[in-house]
Design a protein around this motif. Sequence first.
Motif, PDB file in Angstrom:
ATOM      1  N   ARG A   1     -74.773  34.809 -29.827  1.00 17.61           N
ATOM      2  CA  ARG A   1     -75.005  33.695 -30.748  1.00 17.61           C
ATOM      3  C   ARG A   1     -73.960  32.613 -30.478  1.00 17.61           C
ATOM      4  O   ARG A   1     -73.060  32.330 -31.249  1.00 17.61           O
ATOM      5  N   TYR A   2     -74.101  31.972 -29.314  1.00 18.62           N
ATOM      6  CA  TYR A   2     -73.061  31.092 -28.789  1.00 18.62           C
ATOM      7  C   TYR A   2     -72.889  29.823 -29.612  1.00 18.62           C
ATOM      8  O   TYR A   2     -71.768  29.319 -29.756  1.00 18.62           O
TER       9      TYR A   2
ATOM     10  N   LEU B   1     -65.022  36.824 -36.399  1.00 20.56           N
ATOM     11  CA  LEU B   1     -66.373  36.272 -36.532  1.00 20.56           C
ATOM     12  C   LEU B   1     -66.825  35.652 -35.215  1.00 20.56           C
ATOM     13  O   LEU B   1     -67.959  35.876 -34.756  1.00 20.56           O
TER      14      LEU B   1
ATOM     15  N   GLN C   1     -73.038  29.496 -32.721  1.00 20.89           N
ATOM     16  CA  GLN C   1     -72.216  29.799 -33.890  1.00 20.89           C
ATOM     17  C   GLN C   1     -70.807  30.214 -33.508  1.00 20.89           C
ATOM     18  O   GLN C   1     -69.863  30.044 -34.275  1.00 20.89           O
ATOM     19  N   ALA C   2     -70.660  30.784 -32.308  1.00 22.94           N
ATOM     20  CA  ALA C   2     -69.340  31.249 -31.879  1.00 22.94           C
ATOM     21  C   ALA C   2     -68.374  30.096 -31.659  1.00 22.94           C
ATOM     22  O   ALA C   2     -67.199  30.179 -32.025  1.00 22.94           O
TER      23      ALA C   2
ATOM     24  N   SER D   1     -67.660  38.331 -32.677  1.00 25.91           N
ATOM     25  CA  SER D   1     -68.931  38.980 -33.010  1.00 25.91           C
ATOM     26  C   SER D   1     -70.111  38.113 -32.580  1.00 25.91           C
ATOM     27  O   SER D   1     -71.094  38.608 -32.025  1.00 25.91           O
ATOM     28  N   TYR D   2     -70.020  36.829 -32.835  1.00 26.16           N
ATOM     29  CA  TYR D   2     -71.088  35.911 -32.416  1.00 26.16           C
ATOM     30  C   TYR D   2     -71.220  35.894 -30.891  1.00 26.16           C
ATOM     31  O   TYR D   2     -72.329  35.900 -30.344  1.00 26.16           O
ATOM     32  N   ARG D   3     -70.079  35.832 -30.182  1.00 26.47           N
ATOM     33  CA  ARG D   3     -70.135  35.777 -28.719  1.00 26.47           C
ATOM     34  C   ARG D   3     -70.770  37.038 -28.145  1.00 26.47           C
ATOM     35  O   ARG D   3     -71.672  36.967 -27.302  1.00 26.47           O
TER      36      ARG D   3
ATOM     37  N   GLU E   1     -69.421  38.610 -40.803  1.00 29.66           N
ATOM     38  CA  GLU E   1     -69.896  37.625 -41.771  1.00 29.66           C
ATOM     39  C   GLU E   1     -69.601  38.085 -43.194  1.00 29.66           C
ATOM     40  O   GLU E   1     -69.254  37.285 -44.065  1.00 29.66           O
TER      41      GLU E   1
END
Length: 338
Positions: free
Chosen positions: A36-37, A27, A39-40, A30-32, A3
């Motif tokens: 943090r699906y 990014l 956002q991914a 990192s979300y996955r 981020e």
Amino acid sequence: RAEAARATWSTLAVRPVTLEQRVYNDLAESYRIGGRYAQAEPAYAKAYALLESLGRQGTQNAGTVLNNRGIMLAQTGRPREAEPLLRRAIDVSRSDAGLGHVSPVLLVNYGWTLLELGRTAEAMPYLQSARAEAVRTGDDVTLNQSLLALAGALRAGGDLAGARQRLDEVEPRLHAALPAGHVAFVSLARQRALLALAAHDLDAARSQADRAVAIADGRHVDAVAAASARTLRAEIALAAHHPDAARADAERASALLRTALPADAHSVLRGRAELARGRALLATGDAAEAHAAFASWVSGRWSRSRVAPPSWRSVAARAGSAHPIGRSIGEHGWMVTQ
């Protein structure tokens, strides 16, 4: 850090598209990995759109983005959306009509997804190729993943002895390579529970499901894996005629998935949890609440197929066509097939 990289990129005087694409790809990953699906998914979509804008949708970089987005969709119970992305990634990776030059990781991911779609016979050659290539290259991580997947494929095909052999082969490998509490041990326990369930050994199935839940409740396992473990234990409790225990696990699984998945995602995981909850409610006589759970299951799992699967048909038959649950078939415009 990913981020922060995106924030830094936006301040640059010169912002090349190639750099922007790498930022969004990192990014999304990192979300996955962080679970943090919601956002991914848009981050992956942005990363691939940038590749398309550069005319690079046929490159290995594009194949990587497709694979990673496909993994995320499969992990969150969306195999129908994952399958075409992973198939395109394979097409990008292969240099001829065979699979010899395709990454074994990609082959495992695609094979797992085909299994989730019930396409066991199609999955097997991908998984076998993945195993052979992982052995050839000394890729122990992918070899372990392929053994777990092959166990699932063999079980689905009725070869319970073969499935047990694959699990017995992979278990010491996992213990040698990974710390206790790793999510791989949730997968191992779930596979053993499913194998015991297929063999009609409910006690062994419950024991392995208990193990999966105990590991999944640890701090190193994300909500999706924890929800899957609890849904399986709920299904085993239903098979053993323990609806109260099933309801508790199914409700916990549904709650975990509400926090982990995008609100508009049509997820098999969410659908299975709601189906288990509805069946438990029906078994305890709470028909109105069961009707709501089944309606949620319709939208979560089968909204795109329009065909009622056998488990729903048995529920509807038990409820009767005059009952609100039975009438739900008509309300949701389903075809009931034999």
